[in-house]
Design an enzyme around this catalytic site. Structure first.
Site, PDB file in Angstrom:
ATOM      1  N   MET A   1      70.370  64.489 -16.653  1.00 34.75           N
ATOM      2  CA  MET A   1      70.497  65.245 -15.344  1.00 34.75           C
ATOM      3  C   MET A   1      69.355  64.917 -14.358  1.00 34.75           C
ATOM      4  SD  MET A   1      70.514  69.513 -14.507  1.00 34.75           S
ATOM      5  CE  MET A   1      71.828  69.940 -15.368  1.00 34.75           C
TER       6      MET A   1
ATOM      7  N   ARG B   1      99.004  61.305   5.300  1.00 37.35           N
ATOM      8  CA  ARG B   1      98.225  62.311   5.239  1.00 37.35           C
ATOM      9  C   ARG B   1      98.058  63.306   6.341  1.00 37.35           C
ATOM     10  NH1 ARG B   1      92.017  60.166   4.410  1.00 37.35           N
ATOM     11  NH2 ARG B   1      92.128  60.120   6.390  1.00 37.35           N
TER      12      ARG B   1
ATOM     13  N   TYR C   1      71.362  60.628 -24.411  1.00 35.68           N
ATOM     14  CA  TYR C   1      72.632  61.656 -25.166  1.00 35.68           C
ATOM     15  C   TYR C   1      73.635  60.599 -25.845  1.00 35.68           C
ATOM     16  CZ  TYR C   1      70.759  65.464 -22.476  1.00 35.68           C
ATOM     17  OH  TYR C   1      70.175  66.323 -22.232  1.00 35.68           O
TER      18      TYR C   1
ATOM     19  N   LYS D   1      80.535  61.794  10.113  1.00 38.41           N
ATOM     20  CA  LYS D   1      80.740  63.103   9.291  1.00 38.41           C
ATOM     21  C   LYS D   1      80.225  63.021   7.931  1.00 38.41           C
ATOM     22  CE  LYS D   1      85.016  60.685   7.961  1.00 38.41           C
ATOM     23  NZ  LYS D   1      86.059  60.926   6.833  1.00 38.41           N
TER      24      LYS D   1
HETATM   25  C1  LIG Z   1      90.121  59.381  10.216  1.00 39.28           C
HETATM   26  C2  LIG Z   1      88.981  58.542   9.873  1.00 39.28           C
HETATM   27  N1  LIG Z   1      88.520  57.596  10.686  1.00 39.28           N
HETATM   28  C3  LIG Z   1      87.530  56.816  10.386  1.00 39.28           C
HETATM   29  C4  LIG Z   1      86.985  56.971   9.205  1.00 39.28           C
HETATM   30  C5  LIG Z   1      85.824  55.895   8.826  1.00 39.28           C
HETATM   31  O1  LIG Z   1      86.281  55.175   7.635  1.00 39.28           O
HETATM   32  P1  LIG Z   1      85.227  54.227   7.060  1.00 39.28           P
HETATM   33  O2  LIG Z   1      84.084  54.963   6.766  1.00 39.28           O
HETATM   34  O3  LIG Z   1      86.079  53.233   6.256  1.00 39.28           O
HETATM   35  O4  LIG Z   1      84.689  53.127   8.220  1.00 39.28           O
HETATM   36  C6  LIG Z   1      87.252  57.826   8.296  1.00 39.28           C
HETATM   37  C7  LIG Z   1      86.774  58.002   7.056  1.00 39.28           C
HETATM   38  O5  LIG Z   1      87.137  58.436   6.057  1.00 39.28           O
HETATM   39  C8  LIG Z   1      88.473  58.656   8.564  1.00 39.28           C
HETATM   40  O6  LIG Z   1      89.003  59.701   7.688  1.00 39.28           O
END
Ligand SMILES: Cc1ncc(COP(=O)(O)O)c(C=O)c1O
Length: 372
Positions: free
Chosen positions: A309, A136, A261, A35
């Protein structure tokens, strides 16, 4: 000459890290979490590199956060199963889920209702998300069995039903909270006869008891070590991204002269300062403090002054050979062989590797190593 800043992506290192996850997973299957554009590394390129591994060594599935990310993978020619870790965001998405052959997590009652009202040609693989303590997403452990029964009975809509949950403290050395979450999910699994998918990277690396039917590593695939205390195994990870640039100007400063800066850094001795093409407009963290490590010509030195930047400034007083055009590595592997871990840089920025990696902005070209 083009601006020298690039993010070099070492796809061999990605495959190496995935092979490590598979080795640790043992009998469990290891999907690959890609992702957020594969944590900033380019989801299609990473998925292709992993999908082209030999049968039996490639990930049996990928995981993304949402339908749009899965569509990008399918457009890029990725054919493996893809799990939507947060499932659908609107009931309308189910037709796309079906058309693209995706798997879905289900974490809320409205998603269950949408799924049960849908009429797919083939049932859709579903992972029921349980909130075992992250607080969550997911059904409570008390409520989950009833939802499980409804989904299990919906054979027209649901296939391959299994349980998933997410750990809040798997990175900690000793965590009774982790053990509580694990015990909760194991009890549910026994009661329902359900396969489990629980383990993120730290749990994949350090908690074999949690592996279940599937492990779900993300950040470790990119070579970042998520453990509070690195282990023998986590030291085998290799960095995938090298954020590499060059010196574009050099300044000689007298004692007491400020840099950048607000003049945050002042020369404590007669100093040589290198100006490097990389700034917060590229995603380098502006919270980096003076002394944040940087490799110049493969040698460690530190940031001197606030990040701008498009540029940052580095103390090269002790690296006399450094000059305009010299390689600067912000994290990753220098051409001289030295490695600077993104985890170490993150500590100087009071953040985690995840934000640095996902934060590299589109104006930084990704350059991929070639695979056979
Ligand atoms: C639902 C879920 N599974 C797996 C992962 C993978 O986690 P990691 O990157 O710590 O291995 C994430 C990461 O945010 C997640 O939200």
């Amino acid at each position: 000459m083009a601006r020298p800043l690039v993010a070099d992506i070492d796809l061999d290192a990605l495959r190496h890290n995935y092979a490590l996850a598979r080795e640790l997973a043992g009998e469990s299957q290891a999907l690959a979490v890609i992702k957020a554009d594969a944590y900033g590394h380019g989801a299609v390129a990473c998925a292709r590199a992993l999908e082209s591994l030999p049968q039996g060594k490639r990930p049996p599935a990928f995981a993304v956060a949402c339908l749009e990310e899965a569509e990008t993978l399918r457009r890029g020619g990725i054919e493996s199963p893809v799990v939507l870790l947060e499932g659908i965001f609107e009931a309308d998405e189910l037709s796309r889920v079906e058309a693209l052959g995706l798997w879905v997590a289900v974490h809320s009652e409205w998603q269950v209702q949408a799924l049960l009202a849908y009429r797919p040609a083939e049932p859709i693989p579903v992972w029921l998300k349980v909130d075992s303590g992250m607080h969550r997403l997911g059904f409570s452990p008390e409520h989950a069995p009833a939802v499980w029964e409804r989904l299990a009975a919906a054979t027209e809509q649901v296939a391959g039903l299994q349980l998933m949950s997410h750990f809040a403290t798997a990175d900690a050395v000793n965590s009774s909270y982790f053990s509580r979450q694990l015990a909760c999910m194991q009890a549910l699994s026994r009661r329902l006869g359900a396969a489990l998918c629980l383990s993120n990277s730290p749990a994949t690396l350090a908690w074999p008891d949690s592996h279940g039917a599937w492990v779900r590593p993300g950040v470790m695939l990119y070579g970042s070590d998520p453990l509070e205390q690195p282990s023998e195994v986590s030291r085998r990870l290799r960095p995938v991204m090298t954020l590499r640039s060059e010196i574009i100007a050099v300044r000689d400063l007298a004692v007491g002269e400020p840099v950048g800066y607000a003049g945050r850094w002042r020369a404590p001795r007669p100093s040589r300062i290198a100006v490097v093409a990389c700034g917060y407009g590229d995603g380098y963290d502006r919270h980096a403090v003076d002394g944040t490590p940087v490799l110049v010509a493969g040698q460690r030195t530190g940031l001197a002054g606030k990040v701008s930047m498009d540029m940052l400034t580095v103390d090269i007083t002790d690296i006399p050979e450094a000059d305009i055009g010299t390689e600067v590595v912000l994290w990753g592997r220098s051409r001289h062989g030295a490695v600077l871990s993104v985890d170490e840089v993150a500590r100087y920025c009071d953040t985690i590797s995840y934000t640095l990696l996902t934060g590299i902005l589109p104006r930084v070209p990704r350059c991929y190593s070639r695979l056979d």
